[in-house]
Design a protein around this motif. Structure first.
Motif, PDB file in Angstrom:
ATOM      1  N   LEU A  58       0.828  -1.185   0.000  1.00 41.58           N
ATOM      2  CA  LEU A  58       0.000   0.000   0.000  1.00 41.58           C
ATOM      3  C   LEU A  58       0.868   1.242   0.000  1.00 41.58           C
ATOM      4  O   LEU A  58       2.052   1.196   0.319  1.00 41.58           O
ATOM      5  N   GLU A  59       0.270   2.348  -0.397  1.00 40.94           N
ATOM      6  CA  GLU A  59       0.892   3.649  -0.233  1.00 40.94           C
ATOM      7  C   GLU A  59      -0.184   4.601   0.266  1.00 40.94           C
ATOM      8  O   GLU A  59      -1.366   4.430  -0.030  1.00 40.94           O
ATOM      9  N   ILE A  60       0.238   5.572   1.046  1.00 36.66           N
ATOM     10  CA  ILE A  60      -0.687   6.509   1.667  1.00 36.66           C
ATOM     11  C   ILE A  60      -0.282   7.911   1.254  1.00 36.66           C
ATOM     12  O   ILE A  60       0.902   8.247   1.243  1.00 36.66           O
ATOM     13  N   GLU A  61      -1.278   8.733   0.928  1.00 32.30           N
ATOM     14  CA  GLU A  61      -0.994  10.105   0.527  1.00 32.30           C
ATOM     15  C   GLU A  61      -1.972  11.067   1.193  1.00 32.30           C
ATOM     16  O   GLU A  61      -3.173  10.820   1.228  1.00 32.30           O
ATOM     17  N   PHE A  62      -1.446  12.148   1.753  1.00 33.40           N
ATOM     18  CA  PHE A  62      -2.265  13.268   2.192  1.00 33.40           C
ATOM     19  C   PHE A  62      -2.437  14.184   0.990  1.00 33.40           C
ATOM     20  O   PHE A  62      -1.475  14.786   0.521  1.00 33.40           O
ATOM     21  N   ASP A  63      -3.640  14.292   0.477  1.00 30.65           N
ATOM     22  CA  ASP A  63      -3.934  15.180  -0.645  1.00 30.65           C
ATOM     23  C   ASP A  63      -4.456  16.484  -0.056  1.00 30.65           C
ATOM     24  O   ASP A  63      -5.599  16.573   0.390  1.00 30.65           O
ATOM     25  N   PHE A  64      -3.617  17.510  -0.020  1.00 35.65           N
ATOM     26  CA  PHE A  64      -3.984  18.788   0.590  1.00 35.65           C
ATOM     27  C   PHE A  64      -4.924  19.600  -0.293  1.00 35.65           C
ATOM     28  O   PHE A  64      -5.633  20.466   0.197  1.00 35.65           O
ATOM     29  N   ILE A  65      -4.942  19.334  -1.581  1.00 34.51           N
ATOM     30  CA  ILE A  65      -5.827  20.055  -2.483  1.00 34.51           C
ATOM     31  C   ILE A  65      -7.269  19.577  -2.305  1.00 34.51           C
ATOM     32  O   ILE A  65      -8.193  20.367  -2.160  1.00 34.51           O
ATOM     33  N   ALA A  66      -7.462  18.261  -2.307  1.00 39.26           N
ATOM     34  CA  ALA A  66      -8.804  17.684  -2.154  1.00 39.26           C
ATOM     35  C   ALA A  66      -9.190  17.476  -0.697  1.00 39.26           C
ATOM     36  O   ALA A  66     -10.314  17.069  -0.417  1.00 39.26           O
ATOM     37  N   ASP A  67      -8.274  17.735   0.238  1.00 40.46           N
ATOM     38  CA  ASP A  67      -8.498  17.546   1.673  1.00 40.46           C
ATOM     39  C   ASP A  67      -8.907  16.099   1.968  1.00 40.46           C
ATOM     40  O   ASP A  67      -9.921  15.832   2.602  1.00 40.46           O
ATOM     41  N   MET A  68      -8.077  15.151   1.467  1.00 42.22           N
ATOM     42  CA  MET A  68      -8.355  13.723   1.637  1.00 42.22           C
ATOM     43  C   MET A  68      -7.098  12.964   2.003  1.00 42.22           C
ATOM     44  O   MET A  68      -5.988  13.382   1.684  1.00 42.22           O
ATOM     45  N   LEU A  69      -7.312  11.850   2.653  1.00 41.98           N
ATOM     46  CA  LEU A  69      -6.278  10.853   2.856  1.00 41.98           C
ATOM     47  C   LEU A  69      -6.577   9.744   1.856  1.00 41.98           C
ATOM     48  O   LEU A  69      -7.687   9.201   1.839  1.00 41.98           O
ATOM     49  N   ILE A  70      -5.624   9.431   1.001  1.00 40.98           N
ATOM     50  CA  ILE A  70      -5.833   8.433  -0.048  1.00 40.98           C
ATOM     51  C   ILE A  70      -4.941   7.228   0.236  1.00 40.98           C
ATOM     52  O   ILE A  70      -3.737   7.381   0.438  1.00 40.98           O
ATOM     53  N   VAL A  71      -5.546   6.050   0.290  1.00 33.63           N
ATOM     54  CA  VAL A  71      -4.818   4.808   0.499  1.00 33.63           C
ATOM     55  C   VAL A  71      -4.961   3.986  -0.767  1.00 33.63           C
ATOM     56  O   VAL A  71      -6.076   3.650  -1.177  1.00 33.63           O
ATOM     57  N   ARG A  72      -3.832   3.678  -1.397  1.00 34.11           N
ATOM     58  CA  ARG A  72      -3.827   2.847  -2.601  1.00 34.11           C
ATOM     59  C   ARG A  72      -3.205   1.504  -2.250  1.00 34.11           C
ATOM     60  O   ARG A  72      -2.156   1.457  -1.618  1.00 34.11           O
ATOM     61  N   THR A  73      -3.862   0.425  -2.658  1.00 36.94           N
ATOM     62  CA  THR A  73      -3.342  -0.909  -2.387  1.00 36.94           C
ATOM     63  C   THR A  73      -3.151  -1.663  -3.693  1.00 36.94           C
ATOM     64  O   THR A  73      -3.717  -1.292  -4.725  1.00 36.94           O
ATOM     65  N   GLY A  74      -2.368  -2.719  -3.604  1.00 39.66           N
ATOM     66  CA  GLY A  74      -2.105  -3.522  -4.789  1.00 39.66           C
ATOM     67  C   GLY A  74      -3.321  -4.277  -5.282  1.00 39.66           C
ATOM     68  O   GLY A  74      -3.538  -4.422  -6.474  1.00 39.66           O
ATOM     69  N   ARG A  75      -4.152  -4.756  -4.379  1.00 41.44           N
ATOM     70  CA  ARG A  75      -5.305  -5.574  -4.761  1.00 41.44           C
ATOM     71  C   ARG A  75      -6.624  -4.821  -4.705  1.00 41.44           C
ATOM     72  O   ARG A  75      -7.470  -4.981  -5.560  1.00 41.44           O
ATOM     73  N   SER A  76      -6.813  -4.051  -3.658  1.00 34.41           N
ATOM     74  CA  SER A  76      -8.111  -3.420  -3.416  1.00 34.41           C
ATOM     75  C   SER A  76      -8.308  -2.110  -4.154  1.00 34.41           C
ATOM     76  O   SER A  76      -9.394  -1.563  -4.150  1.00 34.41           O
ATOM     77  N   GLY A  77      -7.259  -1.583  -4.735  1.00 38.13           N
ATOM     78  CA  GLY A  77      -7.396  -0.331  -5.468  1.00 38.13           C
ATOM     79  C   GLY A  77      -7.196   0.888  -4.594  1.00 38.13           C
ATOM     80  O   GLY A  77      -6.273   0.947  -3.792  1.00 38.13           O
ATOM     81  N   ARG A  78      -8.100   1.827  -4.685  1.00 34.76           N
ATOM     82  CA  ARG A  78      -7.947   3.128  -4.050  1.00 34.76           C
ATOM     83  C   ARG A  78      -9.098   3.395  -3.094  1.00 34.76           C
ATOM     84  O   ARG A  78     -10.257   3.197  -3.439  1.00 34.76           O
ATOM     85  N   ARG A  79      -8.773   3.839  -1.876  1.00 39.67           N
ATOM     86  CA  ARG A  79      -9.783   4.263  -0.897  1.00 39.67           C
ATOM     87  C   ARG A  79      -9.507   5.707  -0.545  1.00 39.67           C
ATOM     88  O   ARG A  79      -8.368   6.085  -0.279  1.00 39.67           O
ATOM     89  N   GLU A  80     -10.516   6.541  -0.535  1.00 36.48           N
ATOM     90  CA  GLU A  80     -10.392   7.948  -0.179  1.00 36.48           C
ATOM     91  C   GLU A  80     -11.111   8.199   1.131  1.00 36.48           C
ATOM     92  O   GLU A  80     -12.243   7.753   1.323  1.00 36.48           O
ATOM     93  N   ILE A  81     -10.443   8.892   2.029  1.00 30.16           N
ATOM     94  CA  ILE A  81     -11.001   9.205   3.335  1.00 30.16           C
ATOM     95  C   ILE A  81     -10.998  10.721   3.482  1.00 30.16           C
ATOM     96  O   ILE A  81      -9.948  11.354   3.392  1.00 30.16           O
TER      97      ILE A  81
END
Length: 82
Positions: A39-62
């Protein structure tokens, strides 16, 4: 985000294994091995989201506008990966 990296990565001198990298939208990690998943985790300051990308499950936005609920949602997501 850093604590996830510390827990999942072998220790290197002075925490060199837990940097955050500048992305186009904020700050993020590189790939983190979590069991049989990556997985990789990104703080997106423009969209005000925490984005978690995984190899199998894809992308989750919080939505990170409410840090307490974002933390609990991210924690649940990470626990579900084990």
């Amino acid at each position: 985000m850093g604590k996830v990296r510390v827990a999942a990565t072998p220790w290197l001198n002075h925490s060199w294994h837990v940097p955050l990298y500048v992305s186009a939208a904020g700050l993020g990690t590189s790939l983190i091995d979590v069991g049989d998943e990556v997985l990789e985790i990104e703080f997106d300051f423009i969209a005000d989201m925490l984005i978690v990308r995984t190899g199998r499950s894809g992308r989750r936005e919080i939505n990170s506008s409410h840090s307490r609920s974002a933390h609990s949602t991210a924690s649940c997501l990470l626990r579900s990966m084990n």
